[in-house]
Design a protein around this motif. Structure first.
Motif: not given
Ligand SMILES: Nc1ncnc2c1ncn2[C@@H]1O[C@H](COP(=O)(O)OP(=O)(O)OP(=O)(O)O)[C@@H](O)[C@H]1O
Ligand SMILES: [Mg+2]
Length: 337
Positions: A78-95
């Motif tokens: 889980e990132p401490t800060r920042g994030g990953l957008t995958f195909d327009g979606q927030d990947a870590h929210a999705a995970f």
């Protein structure tokens, strides 16, 4: 690509990714010895985009945070800060959400060590079939076998290999099995952490070529980690150079190899044998990476940099877009080099 994403949006967008590890002594020791918490900033604000079907390579010396970036991208951390957008979606929210499986299916990882990453007690059939079952993609036994056979063929192995155990294969073949397994869920994005570093040089090229063929056929997007710049030159479109948890230079492959700008990139490139060797002696990489628990102030590279000045020792350079590349270096920014 989902209907909502414009065609021009990169498939993968990492923004300000950071991961901090708490490496403090146990609580009681800290209290008794009066020691503060110790935090290690393994990855500290890394941003990049990867277009669909392209390869971004990450390079840098041991401990600079490459594997931590990989683990962040596939949701192992889980990132401490920042994030990953995958195909327009927030990947870590999705995970974390109810659609976690759907996101995991689309992003897969290949690890360095094909000996450690394959269960030695499982038949190849079960190793490759497991993600298909796990994601509920195939339940019928005969169909499962057929699909595993196809996957084996896609990496240059035989369907007959499915009734063998991992120890019956060479290192290169095992890494092909790992690739077949990673491909089972038909992912779009593969995160490859030193996928050929454990292999003999002669076998590395075979595996890299298979990966390139698969990329072309399936329009795969790769993040490719390697400390071997010859490998990076072979596979990448873009290259990001990391130093102590941060990107110091990010450029397209040809620009980076032909006109490296950051003194650290120059140092890394000077250390590799040239294709058409001019007879000029290679310069081994000089100095050591500082202790990540106690990084130097200013630019983290300043103790090893031949162009260091007072500003470099005190002010941390930001990753700026300069002349079509991204670079974090005061000397380059000021036109000193
Ligand atoms: N789980 C962890 N707990 C504490 N510290 C960690 C953890 N994982 C990595 N680190 C530290 O974070 C830093 C970055 O490690 P990482 O494995 O990402 O580097 P790397 O670039 O992949 O190195 P290598 O080339 O050796 O594989 C290192 O200082 C490492 O010791
Ligand atoms: Mg690593």
């Amino acid at each position: 690509m989902s209907a909502t994403t414009p065609a021009s949006t990169p498939l993968v967008q990492a923004h300000d990714l950071a991961k901090t590890f708490d490496v403090s002594a146990p609580w009681l020791n800290r209290v008794l010895e009066g020691k503060p918490r110790t935090l290690l900033h393994a990855v500290d604000g890394v941003s990049f985009d990867i277009e669909k079907g392209k390869t971004l390579a990450l390079v840098g010396e041991s401990g600079c945070g490459k594997s931590t970036v990989a683990r962040l991208l596939v949701g192992l951390y889980e990132p401490t800060r920042g994030g990953l957008t995958f195909d327009g979606q927030d990947a870590h929210a999705a995970f974390k959400g109810s659609n976690a499986k759907a996101m995991r299916r689309r992003i897969q990882m290949i690890f360095q060590d094909p000996y450690a990453s394959l269960n030695p007690r499982w038949l190849v059939e079960d190793i490759i079939g497991e993600p298909l079952k796990e994601h509920g993609l195939i339940t019928d036994k005969a169909q499962l076998k057929e699909r595993v056979g196809e996957l084996l063929q896609s990496v240059g192995l035989s369907p007959l290999d499915m009734v063998k155990y991992p120890h019956q294969f060479s290192g290169g073949q095992r890494q092909r099995i790992s690739i077949a397994r990673a491909l089972a869920t038909e992912p779009e994005f593969l995160v490859c952490d030193e996928p050929t570093s454990a292999l003999d040089v002669s076998v590395q090229a075979q595996v890299l070529n298979i990966m390139k063929d698969l990329q072309r056929q399936r329009h795969l997007t790769y993040l490719f980690i390697s400390h071997n710049l010859a490998v990076v030159r072979h596979v990448s479109d873009q290259v990001g150079v990391m130093y102590l948890g941060r990107l110091v230079e990010l450029a397209d492959k040809h620009t980076l190899f032909d006109t490296p700008r950051h003194p650290y990139t120059v140092m890394l490139l000077d250390a590799i044998p040239k294709m058409h060797d001019t007879g000029k002696a290679r310069t081994p990489v000089q100095g050591e990476v500082p202790n990540p628990l106690n990084p130097p102030p200013g630019c983290a590279f300043n103790p090893r940099c031949p162009h260091v000045n007072e500003r470099c020792r005190t002010e941390r350079p930001q990753l700026l877009t300069l002349g079509g590349i991204r670079i974090a270096c005061h000397a380059v920014e000021e036109g000193r080099i």
